[in-house]
Structures are given as C-alpha cells and as structure tokens.
Motif scaffolding. Structure first.
Motif, mmCIF file in Angstrom:
data_model
loop_
_atom_site.group_PDB
_atom_site.id
_atom_site.type_symbol
_atom_site.label_atom_id
_atom_site.label_comp_id
_atom_site.label_asym_id
_atom_site.label_seq_id
_atom_site.Cartn_x
_atom_site.Cartn_y
_atom_site.Cartn_z
ATOM 1 N N GLN A 235 11.235 2.941 -58.944
ATOM 2 C CA GLN A 235 11.747 1.719 -59.579
ATOM 3 C C GLN A 235 12.475 0.833 -58.576
ATOM 4 N N GLN A 236 13.227 1.458 -57.662
ATOM 5 C CA GLN A 236 13.939 0.674 -56.656
ATOM 6 C C GLN A 236 12.973 -0.041 -55.728
ATOM 7 N N LEU A 237 11.921 0.677 -55.279
ATOM 8 C CA LEU A 237 10.932 0.066 -54.393
ATOM 9 C C LEU A 237 10.201 -1.072 -55.097
ATOM 10 N N SER B 46 11.338 -2.937 -57.515
ATOM 11 C CA SER B 46 12.259 -4.055 -57.637
ATOM 12 C C SER B 46 12.398 -4.808 -56.312
ATOM 13 N N GLU B 47 12.533 -4.058 -55.211
ATOM 14 C CA GLU B 47 12.652 -4.677 -53.892
ATOM 15 C C GLU B 47 11.410 -5.491 -53.552
ATOM 16 N N MET C 139 18.796 10.772 -55.629
ATOM 17 C CA MET C 139 17.971 9.809 -56.374
ATOM 18 C C MET C 139 16.667 10.478 -56.800
ATOM 19 N N LYS D 8 7.017 -0.490 -46.926
ATOM 20 C CA LYS D 8 7.590 -0.215 -48.245
ATOM 21 C C LYS D 8 6.487 -0.077 -49.302
ATOM 22 N N GLU E 263 13.542 6.972 -59.915
ATOM 23 C CA GLU E 263 14.496 5.976 -59.435
ATOM 24 C C GLU E 263 14.058 5.378 -58.094
ATOM 25 N N GLN E 264 13.491 6.217 -57.210
ATOM 26 C CA GLN E 264 12.958 5.710 -55.939
ATOM 27 C C GLN E 264 11.846 4.700 -56.191
#
Length: 667
Positions: free
Chosen positions: A8-10, A12-13, A1, A37, A5-6
């Motif tokens: 964007q994922q964080l 989003s979470e 990843m 987080k 991407e890391q």
C-alpha cells in the motif's frame, strides 16, 4: 511493516510520483528510482496475489485482452456541440443566450478543442471504475483496460474528491509520438498512419491493452459530470479536477465578455501550431452552472456551449507530375509533385496521394490547380481540384501505372487491398536496397558505420545484392567508395562483425518478414526458441501462438517457403549470426510446477495473462502457446480461443479456471 502495508505504501508513493511527473511536470525522483520502486511493487504483488488491485500502478503495462468490447449505457448523456465558424456566428449565439437569461452578466470559459477520441471516465471512492467511449452519446464501448495504461489518467485520486462522478475529455496522440510511430512503420515497410486523431481513436479499440500501453497516448480532461450541484462554475470545476490529479489543460481562461473570447480565439488560431497536440478550435462555455441549467439543451447539444472551428490551412497550387515510389515490401506509393507553395509555415513541394482509388476519386489531371491541406496538420495531401471547368479540353485523367517504375514488372493488387505491389522480390532494386537498409537499421542489426546511402552505393557497385553479402565484405572492397576513408572503412567492417552478437529476436526482425515487427519478432523468438523450429512451423501452429493472426502466419510461412530466403538464412548461420534465443537463468520460488507445461488463454479477473505465466515459470513450470500432447494443463479465462479449447478437449488436457490454478499452486 506487513507485506500489505509495504504494498500500500509503494502504491501510494508511485501514484504521487505519477501525479508529480505527468500532471504537475515536477518530478521529484529519477526515472531509474521510479522504475526500481515499480519493480519492487511488482515483485511483492506477484508473490502475494491475494492483494491484487486493478488500480495498482503496476497495471499500467496492460495485458488484458478484450475480444468484444462491452456496450455500456452512459449514466449522463454525452452531447455533441454546435459549431461556429465566424465572429458573426458567435455574436448570434451570445444574443440567443442573453435573451434566454434576461440580459444578465455572463462570464465565459474558453478552452482549446483538442482533436482526439472522446472518453467518459467514472470514479468511485477516488478509484477509476470505468472508461467508456462516446459511442452515439447514449451508450459507448467499455475500454477501461486500455485507458488504464495511459500514464496521465490517474488510477487513484487525492484531495477532497466526491464519492462518485464522471469526467469527460479527449484521448490524444501527441504529434511527436505520432511521428515516432510512423517512423517505426516506415522502418518495416508498412503504410504510415494517416493522422493522430484516427490513430488515438483506433488505439482505444485494440484488443490487447499491452499494445495500447506501448503507444504514447495522453488524456486531456475538461468536464465534470454528476457533481455540478456541489460546485458553482466550470472554471472552479477545472481547478478542482486539477487538484484531484487530473490532466486538465492549462490553456483556458475566464472571459468577462465576448470580446475577450474573440481575442482568445485570434491568439490560438496562430499559437496552436506551437502546441504538442492537434487542436481544431476553441470551446466556449457559459461559466455559471446555474445559468447552464437554465439554458438547458437542444435535442443534440447544450445551449450553453459552442465550438468555434479553426479554418483548415489550405492553399492552391499546380499539380506538375505524379511519381511512384517502391518500398522494401514492393508497395507502390504515388506522390504528387507540386509547384512549391507555403503551407502552415513550411514550403510544400510534394503531397501524398495514397493509392489508385484516391487518384480516381479526385479525378486528377496533370496541370490541374489543386487544393492542398495538411492532413492532421502534418502530412500534406490533395483534397480536390480548384475548378475542373478551367481545364484544357484535351486533358485526360491520370492513369495509374501498370508496371513497376523501377524494374518494369507488371504490378499486382490483392483482393481487398488498396495498395499495388511489385512482385519482383529478388530483382527490383528499391526493394533489395530497402531490405538491406532495414536489416542494418538501429532497431534491427544496428550496424555502426553503415548508413542507408552507403547501402545504396554498395548495391550500385555490385558489392552486395542481399544482406547476407555484407558479411563477406573486405575493407579493400569498400575503400574505393565515394566518401569512404581508411577509418570509416575500418569502422564499417568492425560494425558488421560486431552485429553477429545481436540477439535472435532482433535478427528475426532484421530479416524483414512482412508484418513481423519488433514485438512480433520477440514473441516468435520466445515461443520457437530458434530459427529451425520457426521455419518448420505450419500456419495452424503459428496462429495458435498468442497474438499471431492469419496475416502474420501466412507471411511467415510464405517467407520460409521461398528457396532464396532459405539460402539467405543458411548463409547468415554460417557467418555466425544468433539464430537461437539465450535463456536467462530463473530464480525459482518453488518447484511445485516442475516438469509441467501450461498453456494460458483468455481474459482473467485476478491476474493478467503475463502474471499467470510469470507465476508458472517462477514455480518451475514451462509456458507454451500451442497445445500439444505434451501440454499438462490449460489455464483458461473468458473468451478462450475456440481453436485452443477444441484441441484441449480433443487431447483430454485438464482446463483450469483462475481459482483452480491458485488451488494447484498452493496444494
């Protein structure tokens, strides 16, 4: 990843967890896990500033400084509402709209009218674009940076949201949060805020969004604009807004008749006192958007909506006397002592009178029958005299005292201030006791085993006359005090000894410099590093420190100019209190800025000021707040302070833009 991407994922979470916590009230992870987080995301964003996103969850903490709020024209006008105060008013309104619509069936949406500051927020492609105050309805102030700090305002929507629209609502301050803010003000001897609504409104216009982030504001939304052609009704729009992630109050109903509307009003006229927010009425709207469009608007309000205003809870009672309280800063507060009366579920015996101007404006006389209201539903206040013609003909207006009720010193009133003060700083008992009580308080020295009543006993027993005297107390001296046993005496002495480990910033807050609260104390401690540097600071040097204004600077200089205060500090030093900041070890990302000192000033687009400072320190540099011959660079954004700009030019110090700072970092 990839790193992106890391990130964007964080993001989003965290957006989802915010929605679960603040909107659904159904958190699925602990506060600790959420914070971890968030810290992970913050670290990734700091290391990769090219992926900056103004709507990242990390931007909630604020940091942007706005000197002048830009005036923005509303794309859709923000109308006022017509008010009604009785069942007859509502029936008249219903008759008017029935006549205009041709006596067709009408459904109504009933919503509570929250007492806050009106806001219009624009979303584009699911992201928060702009937040604007109501202003005059046609245009308002852009307060986007401040509104983004409010946790219940979504930065990223989810679901089937439209590409662009506005949503309207109220920024409110919950009653519990308002009370907590006032307790903190009283702790430092300052005047408490008058009511939640004004405090919420004032919070939106604070220049530093980091300060707004510290306030427990919430945003309640209830009206979509610009997309009603895509929906069929107000009630549907409310549900859609909830699904997109907005904090839409659940206390709304779809009513099929005006009788159901009146039943809703009757219920909430009583039940509103159990809500965490202030409410001052109910808003009734025609539900169907086609009917709304047909009814249209008057010059100032929609014909399809009306506000029913609850009657303010008010009682009358007798003004028996006026007493005057002396705070730790010497501020005099007049208090009305009343014949006990029940008001909004509590027995009221006293009411605020604020200051001499208020007493004169009300033209009060002792034994007057007065109207008492709960200001903002919280603080009882006198709002007027019932019938001045019924007074005794020999009654005379209340004359504000001229001398301190405790020490008989003549009071002073500074130009431009409403409050009177007792200037007897070192000889007025309530001021001395108040300063010691502040010194030992939880957010200051937090001395275990020592409370406010014990402080008063120690003073009255001539065992302490200043907070420095606490460190000379012996167990055998305090044992004879009322309600003091062997164990409690030991705990008190142990608590005093342990307080010597309290860090410098809290000691600085504890010594009670006027206007120096927790936040200011931290900033001064971090900037000056130790008490000696701070004691030698001039007024000009102090105002060049970020967020230190004239009033604070003047108060600090005056405090340390006083010989008695200097002696107190010297004594506290001898007793071993912490008067120097302990620097934390910093893990460096690089040494590119090693040996360089930067001053950061102004408002930035890519970074916040705190982010720039963090980058400087993470790459070996030092951050100063005042410009001197030892400053190597000034990083300047918009609205840089004129005093700093003038000094930087005078000393020929290079001034870097955001882009130039990035170049310096990477080359």
């Amino acid at each position: 990843m990839t790193v992106l991407e890391q990130i964007q994922q964080l993001r989003s979470e965290l957006h989802q967890h915010n929605y679960q916590y603040y909107i659904l009230d159904q958190p699925v992870i602990s506060d600790f896990d959420f914070d971890q987080k968030l810290k992970q995301l913050q670290a990734l964003e700091n290391a990769n500033p090219e992926f900056f996103d103004p709507n990242s969850p990390t931007q909630r903490v604020g940091g942007a400084v706005t000197k002048n709020f830009e005036t923005v024209e509303h794309e859709y006008r923000m109308y006022s509402l017509d008010n009604s105060y009785s069942e007859a008013d509502l029936l008249d309104w219903e008759a008017r709209i029935q006549k205009m619509l041709g006596n067709v069936p009408i459904q109504y949406v009933c919503e509570l009218k929250y007492d806050g500051a009106s806001i219009s927020i624009t979303y584009e492609n699911g992201k928060l674009l702009r937040a604007v105050t109501r202003g005059d309805g046609f245009q308002g102030d852009d307060v986007t940076a401040n509104v983004k700090t409010i946790s219940s305002v979504p930065l990223q929507l989810h679901g089937d949201y439209p590409s662009k629209f506005d949503i309207r609502g109220e920024i409110v301050l919950p009653i519990a949060g308002f009370n907590k803010m006032n307790e903190a003000l009283l702790d430092i001897g300052e005047q408490p805020y008058s009511n939640p609504r004004n405090t919420a409104s004032g919070s939106l216009k604070l220049q530093d969004s980091a300060e707004v982030a510290k306030r427990p504001l919430e945003c309640l939304l209830y009206n979509t604009v610009g997309i009603n052609h895509e929906l069929d009704s107000q009630f549907t729009a409310l549900q859609k807004a909830r699904n997109w992630g907005f904090n839409v109050p659940q206390h709304s109903i779809l009513a099929n008749s005006i009788a159901e509307v009146l039943a809703f009003i009757a219920h909430w006229d009583v039940a509103r006192h159990d809500l965490p927010y202030e409410t001052d009425g109910v808003v009734v709207k025609v539900n169907n958007f086609n009917q709304q469009e047909e009814l249209g608007y008057t010059a100032k309000a929609p014909r399809w909506a009306i506000a029913y205003k609850f009657k303010a809870e008010q009682v009358s009672t007798i003004l028996e006397s006026i007493t005057y309280q002396v705070g730790r800063t010497g501020a005099i507060t007049p208090v009305a002592n009343l014949k006990p009366v029940q008001l909004a579920g509590t027995i009221v015996k006293r009411a605020s009178l604020h200051n001499a101007d208020q007493i004169e404006k009300l033209d009060l006389r002792l034994s007057d029958e007065v109207y008492v209201e709960k200001g903002g539903e919280i603080i009882p206040k006198i709002i007027g005299v019932v019938d001045p013609t019924k007074r005794d003909i020999f009654s005379i207006p209340v004359i504000y005292i001229t001398h301190c009720p405790e020490c008989n010193t003549e009071l002073i009133r500074k130009e431009g201030e409403a409050q009177h003060y007792c200037p007897n700083y070192n000889g007025c008992a309530p001021q001395i006791i108040g300063r010691i009580q502040h010194f030992i308080s939880r957010k200051a020295m937090d001395i275990e085993g020592l409370g406010g009543e014990t402080v008063a006993l120690l003073y009255k027993s001539n065992l302490v006359t200043s907070y420095a005297d606490l460190y000379e107390l012996k167990k055998e001296q305090v044992l004879p005090l009322e309600r003091m046993a062997e164990k409690s005496a030991e705990n008190l002495i142990t608590g005093i000894e342990k307080s010597k480990q309290v860090p410098f910033e809290r000691v600085l807050f504890a010594i009670g410099i006027r206007y120096v609260g927790e936040t200011v104390a931290k900033k001064l401690a971090q900037h000056y590093k130790n008490i000696d540097n701070l004691m030698q600071a001039t007024h000009l040097e102090l105002i060049l420190v970020d967020e230190i204004g004239d009033r604070i600077a003047e108060s600090v200089v005056q405090f340390f100019a006083d010989a008695d205060n200097k002696l107190l500090i010297q004594r506290l030093k001898q007793y071993g209190l912490q008067f120097e900041i302990v620097e934390k070890e910093l893990v460096l990302e690089s040494t590119v800025f090693s040996g360089k000192t930067f001053v950061v000033s102004g408002v930035f687009t890519k970074y916040s000021r705190d982010q720039i400072k963090a980058v400087i320190e993470a790459n070996g540099g030092k951050v100063g707040s005042s410009i001197s011959s030892k400053t190597h660079y000034v990083v300047a954004g918009d609205n840089m302070g004129p005093a700093k700009l003038e000094k930087a030019n005078k000393l020929n110090i290079p001034i870097l833009s955001e882009v130039e700072f990035d170049t310096l970092l990477t080359n």
